[in-house]
Scaffold this active site. Structure first.
Site, short mmCIF file in Angstrom:
data_model
loop_
_atom_site.label_atom_id
_atom_site.label_comp_id
_atom_site.label_asym_id
_atom_site.label_seq_id
_atom_site.Cartn_x
_atom_site.Cartn_y
_atom_site.Cartn_z
N ASN A 7 10.29 0.03 11.79
CA ASN A 7 9.65 1.16 11.12
C ASN A 7 8.32 0.66 10.58
O ASN A 7 8.26 0.01 9.54
CB ASN A 7 10.57 1.66 10.00
CG ASN A 7 9.98 2.84 9.25
OD1 ASN A 7 8.82 3.22 9.49
ND2 ASN A 7 10.74 3.40 8.34
N ARG A 240 4.35 13.81 -4.63
CA ARG A 240 3.73 14.90 -3.87
C ARG A 240 4.02 16.25 -4.51
O ARG A 240 5.13 16.48 -4.99
CB ARG A 240 4.26 14.91 -2.43
CG ARG A 240 3.69 13.81 -1.57
CD ARG A 240 4.27 13.84 -0.17
NE ARG A 240 4.74 12.51 0.19
CZ ARG A 240 5.67 12.26 1.11
NH1 ARG A 240 6.21 13.27 1.77
NH2 ARG A 240 6.03 11.04 1.37
#
Ligand code: ADP
Length: 397
Positions: A7, A240
């Site tokens: 990843n 966020r």
């Protein structure tokens, strides 16, 4: 088979070597600060973590050190790189081009490059990982597993924004959704755990981590999800903002004399529960602690977070005209009984009853609704690396 799962982020790289027959992790770790200085963390199963400062000007050196660690004489998990049968890569954005995982060919690389403009921070890093693995381990098959793929079954009414249709046609502006590997894995595990037939089920998966998203999964297929064209949409998250009135962007840019890029940076990195708590923390452990000690802003931030989760779950019950099971997963979903209780307490109208004792569980699969609750609620740990390993093996068999 032994599968190396990679990843790759812009300055970091997480890896796991998994034996697909036993589904056991043989070794895992991460490289950090790639392009800055470089640090390798390596851990063979059953042993302590090892940490090394190595110069990592690029991902190539980073992956080189990972391969060295995996084969080192003392704590290596394998004795030869030839034991690695396949490499599974997490790729963030597959656009509309990929609705499932795929074996990586030159054409696939070209297509991932084409959709990179939709994820300029992520896809280029994922591609670097793929290209370096091809170079350092020639002949070993590489598989791409996309964060967006599971959501490609959404109907147009779920993925179209209320914008001029041309923007969708010309630029691909639409909802794609993310965390798809997790939503797919957890919905399947939920069905297994509860003994439901996935092909005849309505499951809502709440992936609540630092990034957070919810999906509605009907008969094993995603019909709606909360993240959008980018991972900024939907729930209020760690840092966020989630969905906001789009007019706020221009308003703040004017008031604070900021560029669009600067406002976007604030929406990504300084908002969410971090922003709401006045910069106290984006970590729910800190916020839970502060709230318990009377910090009103922390308490409010947690309420805003749970309220948005609740509204989204309620919306998805409507979308599927019912629900059989709600699953909580990822860092917060698996470990924060308070958030789970706050969401579930308002779903009594569905016949959901929380088992407060069972809800104390952290980090393991558990039923947290009472035995006669009409809708089952459970905690199901996600495992994106294992999901990538499973997809990789399935494609190569
Ligand atoms: P990501 O993969 O998006 O970085 P994770 O799924 O690892 O996120 O979740 C990380 C978040 O999980 C942390 O920021 C923290 O808020 C939350 N978390 C982890 N452990 C706990 C806990 N014991 N109690 C409450 N929240 C927790």
């Amino acid at each position: 088979m032994k599968v190396l799962v990679i990843n790759c982020g812009s300055s970091s790289l997480k890896y796991q070597l998994i034996d697909s027959d036993t589904e056991k992790v043989l070794a895992k770790g991460l490289c950090e600060r790639i392009g800055i200085d470089g640090r390798l963390v390596y851990q063979k199963a059953g042993l302590d973590k090892e940490k090394y400062d190595y110069a990592m000007p690029t991902h190539k050196e980073a992956i080189g050190y990972v391969l060295k660690a995996l084969t080192n004489d003392k704590t290596g998990a394998i004795s030869d790189l030839k034991e690695i049968d396949a490499i599974g890569h997490r790729v963030v954005h597959g656009g509309e081009k990929f609705s499932k995982s795929t074996i990586i060919t030159d054409d696939v690389i070209k297509t991932i490059e084409e959709v990179s403009e939709l994820a300029p921070l992520h896809n280029p890093a994922n591609l670097i990982g793929i290209n370096v693995c091809k170079e350092l381990m020639p002949g070993v098959p590489n598989v791409a597993v996309f964060d967006t793929a599971f959501h490609q079954t959404m109907p147009p009414k779920a993925y179209l924004y209320g914008l001029p249709y041309d923007y969708y046609k010309k630029y691909g502006v639409r909802r794609y959704g993310f965390h798809g590997t997790s939503h797919s894995f957890v919905s399947k595990e939920t069905a297994k755990f509860l003994g439901l037939d996935i092909n005849n089920s309505k499951i809502i998966v709440c992936h609540l981590g630092n990034g957070a998203s919810i999906s509605a999964v009907e008969n094993g297929k995603c019909v709606d999800t909360s993240m959008g064209m980018t991972p900024l949409d939907g729930l209020v998250m760690g840092t966020r903002s989630g969905a906001i009135d789009p007019a706020i962007i221009e308003f703040i840019a004017h008031k604070e004399n900021l560029t669009l890029d600067e406002v976007t940076e604030i929406l990504n990195k300084k908002s969410g529960v971090f922003g709401l708590s006045n910069g106290l923390s984006s970590d729910f452990r800190d916020l839970d602690d502060a709230a318990t000690h009377g910090n009103e802003l922390a308490k409010e931030a947690l309420e805003v977070f749970s309220y948005r989760v609740l509204k989204t779950v309620g919306g998805y019950v409507a979308v599927m005209n019912g629900v059989d099971a709600i699953a909580f997963t990822a860092g917060i979903g698996e470990n924060d009984p308070g958030v789970r209780a706050e969401v579930i307490k308002n779903l009594g109208y569905l016949g959901i009853e929380l088992d407060e004792e069972a809800n104390k569980v952290r980090g393991e699969s558990a039923l947290i609704s009472t035995p006669d609750s009409k809708v089952k609620v459970c905690v199901i740990p996600t495992n994106e690396e294992l999901a990538i390993c499973r997809d990789t093996v399935a494609l190569l068999k």
